[in-house]
Design a protein around this motif. Structure first.
Motif, PDB file in Angstrom:
ATOM      1  N   ARG A 166       0.838  -1.193   0.000  1.00 30.70           N
ATOM      2  CA  ARG A 166       0.000   0.000   0.000  1.00 30.70           C
ATOM      3  C   ARG A 166       0.878   1.249   0.000  1.00 30.70           C
ATOM      4  O   ARG A 166       1.980   1.230   0.538  1.00 30.70           O
ATOM      5  CB  ARG A 166      -0.792  -0.037   1.319  1.00 30.70           C
ATOM      6  N   LEU A 259      -2.162  -5.367   1.581  1.00 28.48           N
ATOM      7  CA  LEU A 259      -2.925  -4.390   2.360  1.00 28.48           C
ATOM      8  C   LEU A 259      -1.999  -3.613   3.300  1.00 28.48           C
ATOM      9  O   LEU A 259      -2.348  -2.549   3.795  1.00 28.48           O
ATOM     10  CB  LEU A 259      -4.012  -5.091   3.185  1.00 28.48           C
ATOM     11  N   ARG A 311      -9.512  -5.493   5.377  1.00 31.89           N
ATOM     12  CA  ARG A 311     -10.005  -4.142   5.106  1.00 31.89           C
ATOM     13  C   ARG A 311     -11.506  -4.221   5.010  1.00 31.89           C
ATOM     14  O   ARG A 311     -12.044  -5.084   4.312  1.00 31.89           O
ATOM     15  CB  ARG A 311      -9.411  -3.624   3.788  1.00 31.89           C
ATOM     16  N   GLY A 315     -12.784   1.125   4.381  1.00 34.64           N
ATOM     17  CA  GLY A 315     -11.363   1.419   4.225  1.00 34.64           C
ATOM     18  C   GLY A 315     -10.533   1.256   5.492  1.00 34.64           C
ATOM     19  O   GLY A 315      -9.326   1.499   5.473  1.00 34.64           O
ATOM     20  N   LEU A 317      -8.323  -0.636   8.136  1.00 34.62           N
ATOM     21  CA  LEU A 317      -7.436  -1.803   8.048  1.00 34.62           C
ATOM     22  C   LEU A 317      -7.061  -2.255   9.447  1.00 34.62           C
ATOM     23  O   LEU A 317      -6.626  -1.444  10.266  1.00 34.62           O
ATOM     24  CB  LEU A 317      -6.151  -1.418   7.310  1.00 34.62           C
TER      25      LEU A 317
END
Length: 474
Positions: A166, A259, A311, A315, A317
């Motif tokens: 990410r 992620l 996730r 949005g 995490l």
């Protein structure tokens, strides 16, 4: 006399380095001072070699992509310049003498918190004096940005890359804010939010912070060793630098980005048991293996300790570390090394409270007990829960999860899952490598026994997905 005091202090600092380290530092100083040039008249005696900011910047930009971002180069220069040499006429010089250069390296790479702190204070603000929280925040963000940048530049990310993770920019802010949350005033209070940014912190408070937050020293060491390319491959590499980033297996060439971002990987890895910090291997990704609970079970059972990250559709995490192999059974498993964590919007780790032993739970295909994957809390009220009806989950914590003292990790208490990954950490158990992946029949021994009693052969035996070779992703 002054000259003796100066040379003694200098010799003491020099003696901290092994001979090969000394020659490495000499070589770097000579390179830098050679490019700074001295503008002396021809008949004057040769000027002592010094290093200027321009020389440090020139070294950085001699490459197409600089090993260090510009703000960090300026901070390193201010740190070097801040070193007072006994017997030198006071008054700041724009030139850095060899003694200053060596003492800077010695204090930051080999020194204690006390020796590091005055340099760090000047790296945060070249004027010295009490520092505002906002200045400390900017320094910490610059430091983390530089670590990510320099490790990427030097190809030291061990199979991770800025492409297969990410975007790191929000991770830099999240990690800085997590490290800053450890700033304590002398009365023990921790200012937060906008109050933190406006508060003045004196040297004692910042020294205490650097002492209690080891990442600051480790990151500085990485920036100096890898950014200036000095002492980067010599034997005293400490473990915290060696395992700063774990080796990454199983994502290269798969066309997906994790992620996780690099700052989160560094932070979560530092909370794992030391013997698991050297390697992460991707076991399951909903984007690669499909959105199916039985696929999830088939990929993660009996693979040793794991990290789960998910996730939600908003949005957020978050995830957890499972200290034991996942097993499908209606009882809680694991031990007090398990933890829950948040990656976005905040970065934080939540460890066991001792209140109960509901560390981890995985069940599938049972009528009487809840089916799904859970960590912390209790049935129907997990700190983290993914239902076997894949795609639904919850994070209930009013006000906190009993097992881990974590808050609600998802945006909504009952969330919809957007994506999920499971990473094995440390070395895979031998059984995982030899026997191939477990099929759902292995996962549910009752189903297997019933089939055998009925005289049915195991059709799925030949359909197993071969375990990925532990390919070298570096």
């Amino acid at each position: 006399k002054m000259g003796n005091a100066e040379s003694n202090a200098y010799q003491n600092h020099l003696s901290r380095f092994l001979p090969e380290e000394q020659s490495d530092i000499d070589g770097l100083f000579n390179t830098l001072s050679g490019s700074s040039g001295s503008a002396g008249a021809k008949n004057a005696k040769p000027a002592k070699k010094t290093v200027t900011l321009a020389a440090l910047q020139a070294r950085q930009s001699a490459h197409t992509r600089e090993p260090l971002p510009e703000p960090m180069t300026v901070r390193l220069y201010n740190g070097m310049k801040s070193i007072d040499l006994p017997g030198k006429s006071s008054g700041p010089s724009e030139q850095i003498a060899k003694e200053q250069f060596v003492i800077f390296m010695s204090n930051l790479l080999k020194g204690n918190a006390d020796e590091k702190i005055s340099i760090i204070m000047r790296m945060i603000s070249k004027t010295g004096g009490p520092l505002k929280g906002k200045q400390i925040q900017e320094f910490t963000e610059d430091l983390i940005t530089s670590v990510v940048h320099v490790l990427s530049y030097r190809k030291e990310l061990k199979g991770w890359s800025l492409e297969n993770t990410r975007d790191s920019s929000s991770g830099v802010k999240a990690l800085a804010s997590e490290l800053l949350s450890e700033l304590k005033l002398p009365d023990g209070t921790k200012p937060v939010g906008s109050q933190l940014l406006e508060t003045n912190f004196d040297q004692g408070v910042i020294e205490d912070w650097v002492y209690r937050v080891p990442q600051i020293s480790v990151f500085l060491s990485v920036v100096i060793r890898q950014g200036l390319h000095v002492l980067h491959s010599l034997p005293d590499q400490t473990n915290d630098i060696l395992n700063l980033v774990p080796h990454c297996k199983g994502i290269k060439g798969r066309g997906v980005a994790s992620l996780f971002d690099i700052p989160a990987i560094i932070y979560i890895n530092s909370h794992l048991p030391a013997e698991l910090q050297h390697k992460w291997q991707l076991l399951f990704s909903s984007r690669l293996h499909g959105e199916s609970f039985s696929q999830l079970c088939a990929h993660i059972v009996n693979k040793g300790p794991c990290i789960v990250i998910l996730r939600d559709v908003d949005g957020f995490l978050f995830g957890g570390f499972a200290s034991h192999s996942w097993e499908v059974k209606p009882q809680f498993q694991g031990d007090n090394r398990c933890f829950l964590f948040s990656v976005f919007p905040t970065l934080a780790v939540y460890t066991h409270t001792g209140y109960n032993d509901h560390y981890m739970y995985l069940n599938h295909g049972q009528q009487t007990m809840p089916n799904g994957l859970g960590m912390g809390g209790q049935h129907g009220y997990f700190g983290l829960w993914i239902d076997s009806d894949y795609g639904k989950g919850h994070s209930k914590a009013k006000p906190r999860c009993t097992t881990y003292n974590s808050p609600q990790l998802s945006a909504k208490e009952d969330f919809t899952l957007d994506a999920m990954e499971v990473w094995a950490v440390g070395d895979l158990p031998e059984s995982a490598g030899r026997k191939g992946k477990k099929s759902i029949l292995d996962v549910d021994p009752q189903a297997q026994a019933l089939l055998e009693m009925a005289g049915k052969s195991r059709q799925s035996e030949g359909l197993r997905e071969p375990i990925e070779e532990d390919e070298d992703d570096d």
